[in-house]
Design a protein around this motif. Structure first.
Motif, PDB file in Angstrom:
ATOM      1  N   LYS A  64       0.833  -1.206   0.000  1.00  0.00           N
ATOM      2  CA  LYS A  64       0.000   0.000   0.000  1.00  0.00           C
ATOM      3  C   LYS A  64       0.864   1.251   0.000  1.00  0.00           C
ATOM      4  O   LYS A  64       0.612   2.213  -0.732  1.00  0.00           O
ATOM      5  CB  LYS A  64      -0.957  -0.011   1.203  1.00  0.00           C
ATOM      6  CG  LYS A  64      -2.061  -1.050   1.090  1.00  0.00           C
ATOM      7  CD  LYS A  64      -3.019  -0.963   2.268  1.00  0.00           C
ATOM      8  CE  LYS A  64      -4.140  -1.998   2.125  1.00  0.00           C
ATOM      9  NZ  LYS A  64      -5.086  -1.947   3.286  1.00  0.00           N
ATOM     10  N   GLN A  65       1.909   1.241   0.824  1.00  0.00           N
ATOM     11  CA  GLN A  65       2.801   2.396   0.867  1.00  0.00           C
ATOM     12  C   GLN A  65       3.545   2.561  -0.455  1.00  0.00           C
ATOM     13  O   GLN A  65       3.762   3.688  -0.925  1.00  0.00           O
ATOM     14  CB  GLN A  65       3.809   2.249   2.006  1.00  0.00           C
ATOM     15  CG  GLN A  65       4.821   3.397   2.104  1.00  0.00           C
ATOM     16  CD  GLN A  65       4.174   4.739   2.351  1.00  0.00           C
ATOM     17  OE1 GLN A  65       3.433   4.889   3.312  1.00  0.00           O
ATOM     18  NE2 GLN A  65       4.420   5.718   1.479  1.00  0.00           N
ATOM     19  N   SER A  66       3.922   1.463  -1.068  1.00  0.00           N
ATOM     20  CA  SER A  66       4.650   1.576  -2.336  1.00  0.00           C
ATOM     21  C   SER A  66       3.779   2.236  -3.400  1.00  0.00           C
ATOM     22  O   SER A  66       4.271   3.022  -4.219  1.00  0.00           O
ATOM     23  CB  SER A  66       5.155   0.208  -2.809  1.00  0.00           C
ATOM     24  OG  SER A  66       4.127  -0.598  -3.323  1.00  0.00           O
ATOM     25  N   ALA A  67       2.474   1.949  -3.407  1.00  0.00           N
ATOM     26  CA  ALA A  67       1.567   2.582  -4.363  1.00  0.00           C
ATOM     27  C   ALA A  67       1.453   4.079  -4.093  1.00  0.00           C
ATOM     28  O   ALA A  67       1.439   4.897  -5.031  1.00  0.00           O
ATOM     29  CB  ALA A  67       0.196   1.913  -4.303  1.00  0.00           C
ATOM     30  N   VAL A  68       1.362   4.456  -2.827  1.00  0.00           N
ATOM     31  CA  VAL A  68       1.320   5.880  -2.457  1.00  0.00           C
ATOM     32  C   VAL A  68       2.611   6.577  -2.885  1.00  0.00           C
ATOM     33  O   VAL A  68       2.587   7.684  -3.451  1.00  0.00           O
ATOM     34  CB  VAL A  68       1.091   6.032  -0.938  1.00  0.00           C
ATOM     35  CG1 VAL A  68       1.277   7.486  -0.507  1.00  0.00           C
ATOM     36  CG2 VAL A  68      -0.288   5.529  -0.547  1.00  0.00           C
ATOM     37  N   THR A  69       3.736   5.918  -2.628  1.00  0.00           N
ATOM     38  CA  THR A  69       5.025   6.495  -2.996  1.00  0.00           C
ATOM     39  C   THR A  69       5.129   6.687  -4.502  1.00  0.00           C
ATOM     40  O   THR A  69       5.634   7.713  -4.977  1.00  0.00           O
ATOM     41  CB  THR A  69       6.172   5.602  -2.487  1.00  0.00           C
ATOM     42  OG1 THR A  69       6.180   5.636  -1.046  1.00  0.00           O
ATOM     43  CG2 THR A  69       7.524   6.072  -2.997  1.00  0.00           C
ATOM     44  N   ARG A  70       4.669   5.702  -5.280  1.00  0.00           N
ATOM     45  CA  ARG A  70       4.699   5.847  -6.728  1.00  0.00           C
ATOM     46  C   ARG A  70       3.925   7.081  -7.176  1.00  0.00           C
ATOM     47  O   ARG A  70       4.413   7.883  -7.977  1.00  0.00           O
ATOM     48  CB  ARG A  70       4.135   4.587  -7.411  1.00  0.00           C
ATOM     49  CG  ARG A  70       5.174   3.509  -7.630  1.00  0.00           C
ATOM     50  CD  ARG A  70       4.649   2.398  -8.515  1.00  0.00           C
ATOM     51  NE  ARG A  70       3.642   1.586  -7.848  1.00  0.00           N
ATOM     52  CZ  ARG A  70       3.910   0.634  -6.954  1.00  0.00           C
ATOM     53  NH1 ARG A  70       5.163   0.391  -6.593  1.00  0.00           N
ATOM     54  NH2 ARG A  70       2.946  -0.077  -6.399  1.00  0.00           N
ATOM     55  N   ARG A  71       2.710   7.223  -6.664  1.00  0.00           N
ATOM     56  CA  ARG A  71       1.895   8.376  -7.074  1.00  0.00           C
ATOM     57  C   ARG A  71       2.573   9.685  -6.676  1.00  0.00           C
ATOM     58  O   ARG A  71       2.650  10.624  -7.481  1.00  0.00           O
ATOM     59  CB  ARG A  71       0.495   8.299  -6.470  1.00  0.00           C
ATOM     60  CG  ARG A  71      -0.388   9.468  -6.896  1.00  0.00           C
ATOM     61  CD  ARG A  71      -1.831   9.318  -6.437  1.00  0.00           C
ATOM     62  NE  ARG A  71      -2.530   8.230  -7.083  1.00  0.00           N
ATOM     63  CZ  ARG A  71      -3.032   8.281  -8.310  1.00  0.00           C
ATOM     64  NH1 ARG A  71      -2.881   9.376  -9.063  1.00  0.00           N
ATOM     65  NH2 ARG A  71      -3.688   7.252  -8.808  1.00  0.00           N
ATOM     66  N   ASP A  72       3.092   9.756  -5.464  1.00  0.00           N
ATOM     67  CA  ASP A  72       3.719  10.991  -4.995  1.00  0.00           C
ATOM     68  C   ASP A  72       4.963  11.336  -5.808  1.00  0.00           C
ATOM     69  O   ASP A  72       5.154  12.489  -6.231  1.00  0.00           O
ATOM     70  CB  ASP A  72       4.091  10.865  -3.516  1.00  0.00           C
ATOM     71  CG  ASP A  72       2.887  10.846  -2.589  1.00  0.00           C
ATOM     72  OD1 ASP A  72       1.772  11.153  -3.056  1.00  0.00           O
ATOM     73  OD2 ASP A  72       3.064  10.503  -1.401  1.00  0.00           O
ATOM     74  N   LEU A  73       5.821  10.332  -6.032  1.00  0.00           N
ATOM     75  CA  LEU A  73       7.071  10.601  -6.742  1.00  0.00           C
ATOM     76  C   LEU A  73       6.822  10.942  -8.207  1.00  0.00           C
ATOM     77  O   LEU A  73       7.380  11.912  -8.739  1.00  0.00           O
ATOM     78  CB  LEU A  73       8.007   9.391  -6.634  1.00  0.00           C
ATOM     79  CG  LEU A  73       9.430   9.624  -7.160  1.00  0.00           C
ATOM     80  CD1 LEU A  73      10.188  10.565  -6.240  1.00  0.00           C
ATOM     81  CD2 LEU A  73      10.177   8.303  -7.304  1.00  0.00           C
ATOM     82  N   PHE A  74       5.965  10.179  -8.860  1.00  0.00           N
ATOM     83  CA  PHE A  74       5.719  10.431 -10.282  1.00  0.00           C
ATOM     84  C   PHE A  74       4.978  11.747 -10.482  1.00  0.00           C
ATOM     85  O   PHE A  74       5.200  12.457 -11.468  1.00  0.00           O
ATOM     86  CB  PHE A  74       4.953   9.264 -10.898  1.00  0.00           C
ATOM     87  CG  PHE A  74       5.678   7.946 -10.813  1.00  0.00           C
ATOM     88  CD1 PHE A  74       7.066   7.895 -10.694  1.00  0.00           C
ATOM     89  CD2 PHE A  74       4.980   6.747 -10.835  1.00  0.00           C
ATOM     90  CE1 PHE A  74       7.737   6.675 -10.608  1.00  0.00           C
ATOM     91  CE2 PHE A  74       5.645   5.522 -10.761  1.00  0.00           C
ATOM     92  CZ  PHE A  74       7.023   5.496 -10.643  1.00  0.00           C
ATOM     93  N   SER A  75       4.096  12.099  -9.543  1.00  0.00           N
ATOM     94  CA  SER A  75       3.407  13.393  -9.623  1.00  0.00           C
ATOM     95  C   SER A  75       4.403  14.537  -9.549  1.00  0.00           C
ATOM     96  O   SER A  75       4.258  15.551 -10.246  1.00  0.00           O
ATOM     97  CB  SER A  75       2.384  13.527  -8.487  1.00  0.00           C
ATOM     98  OG  SER A  75       1.335  12.604  -8.627  1.00  0.00           O
ATOM     99  N   ARG A  76       5.411  14.377  -8.720  1.00  0.00           N
ATOM    100  CA  ARG A  76       6.408  15.440  -8.533  1.00  0.00           C
ATOM    101  C   ARG A  76       7.188  15.708  -9.819  1.00  0.00           C
ATOM    102  O   ARG A  76       7.515  16.862 -10.116  1.00  0.00           O
ATOM    103  CB  ARG A  76       7.351  15.056  -7.398  1.00  0.00           C
ATOM    104  CG  ARG A  76       8.500  16.016  -7.174  1.00  0.00           C
ATOM    105  CD  ARG A  76       9.311  15.634  -5.962  1.00  0.00           C
ATOM    106  NE  ARG A  76      10.520  16.439  -5.848  1.00  0.00           N
ATOM    107  CZ  ARG A  76      11.423  16.317  -4.867  1.00  0.00           C
ATOM    108  NH1 ARG A  76      11.232  15.423  -3.909  1.00  0.00           N
ATOM    109  NH2 ARG A  76      12.497  17.077  -4.838  1.00  0.00           N
ATOM    110  N   PHE A  77       7.479  14.653 -10.577  1.00  0.00           N
ATOM    111  CA  PHE A  77       8.365  14.816 -11.728  1.00  0.00           C
ATOM    112  C   PHE A  77       7.664  14.696 -13.078  1.00  0.00           C
ATOM    113  O   PHE A  77       8.310  14.871 -14.121  1.00  0.00           O
ATOM    114  CB  PHE A  77       9.510  13.808 -11.633  1.00  0.00           C
ATOM    115  CG  PHE A  77      10.443  14.091 -10.494  1.00  0.00           C
ATOM    116  CD1 PHE A  77      11.371  15.105 -10.580  1.00  0.00           C
ATOM    117  CD2 PHE A  77      10.356  13.371  -9.309  1.00  0.00           C
ATOM    118  CE1 PHE A  77      12.231  15.394  -9.521  1.00  0.00           C
ATOM    119  CE2 PHE A  77      11.206  13.635  -8.242  1.00  0.00           C
ATOM    120  CZ  PHE A  77      12.149  14.652  -8.350  1.00  0.00           C
ATOM    121  N   ALA A  78       6.355  14.429 -13.073  1.00  0.00           N
ATOM    122  CA  ALA A  78       5.630  14.301 -14.335  1.00  0.00           C
ATOM    123  C   ALA A  78       5.579  15.632 -15.073  1.00  0.00           C
ATOM    124  O   ALA A  78       5.508  16.709 -14.462  1.00  0.00           O
ATOM    125  CB  ALA A  78       4.217  13.803 -14.078  1.00  0.00           C
TER     126      ALA A  78
END
Length: 282
Positions: free
Chosen positions: A239-253
């Protein structure tokens, strides 16, 4: 393969490449589902929907530093839970040297996390003893990550990895345990990205107005940018890995940031609907 971020040069040194045979790590990434993401083909998957992945190291050269990020599987290791990862005899160090990076020229080893396929070449077997491969380097481990695996390695394969590829570094006095947001050099800052492992870190590079992201195993494959909930079987907290993916990719998209994965090549992240896609370079 080489990429540049301002004055920083990044070189990929491959230990192992695969096409397919990845369902054990991403069980939801079926051929049919991958074929629904045409932007993955041909750079990140073949026409049949089989994933293209690699185990590799990234050599990061700044004006002052020569850093190797993650060190693959290594040779002569025992107790791995993937049979072909045991007793390897791979020319990785020769490949590294021929690329211009002899082991004694590396001044820093940086592990995004301490899983089996990211720490193996930390050590080599010499006279029956595991010794640091990069004799002139300091080894940078996340403090959270190191202490977790030191205190919680209970499965036999995890015990083996820590014993032969991590503990000998600490025993040799070469380990630097740092915070997950540590600034490693003028151009390099760590980003806490937990989920795949408790102390996983990604690497943000900034130089001459350009930016790069070495994302480690936040995603094992770009298909996880489209399917943020496709957590790896190796994730300690899916669950945390999914949250991290969204947060990180949102930052650099939708930025010019050069993104390189722990198991895939470089590209740029673009928003697509409620998720993302990855546009390969070249």
């Amino acid at each position: 393969m080489h990429w540049n971020v301002g004055k920083v040069r990044i070189t990929k040194i491959v230990e192992l490449e695969t096409v397919g045979s990845t369902r054990f790590i991403l069980p939801l990434a079926t051929n049919e589902e991958i074929q629904k993401l045409p932007w993955l083909i041909p750079h990140f998957a073949n026409d049949e929907g089989r994933l293209k992945m690699s185990i590799h190291s990234l050599v990061v050269e700044t004006p002052q530093r020569r850093i190797i990020v993650d060190t693959g599987l290594g040779n002569d290791k025992q107790g791995r839970n993937v049979p072909t990862w045991n007793n390897r005899n791979d020319p990785f160090l020769d490949t590294l040297t021929k690329a211009g990076f002899s082991p004694d020229s590396i001044d820093t080893v940086l592990c995004t996390h301490l899983h089996v396929d990211h720490v193996g070449w930390n050590t080599t077997l010499v006279g029956g003893k595991w010794v640091p491969t990069f004799s002139n380097a300091r080894y940078v481990f996340g403090k959270t990550e190191y202490e977790y695996w030191r205190d919680h390695s209970v499965e036999p394969d995890k015990i083996a990895v820590f014993a032969d590829s991590v503990k000998p570094i600490a025993d040799a006095g070469k380990a630097d345990l740092v915070a997950s947001d540590h600034k490693l050099a003028d151009e390099i800052t760590l980003i806490p990205t937990p989920g795949h492992s408790p102390g996983h870190m990604s690497i943000h590079i900034q130089s001459d107005g350009e930016a790069g992201l070495l994302s480690g195993d936040v995603a094992h494959h770009p298909c996880q940018m489209a399917h943020l909930d496709w957590s790896s079987t190796a994730d300690s907290d899916p669950k945390q890995s999914a949250v991290t993916r969204r947060d990180l990719f949102s930052r650099f998209a939708d930025t010019p940031t050069l993104v390189i994965g722990g198991h895939f090549n470089a590209g740029h992240i673009r928003r697509e609907g409620d998720a993302f896609k990855f546009i390969a370079l070249g």
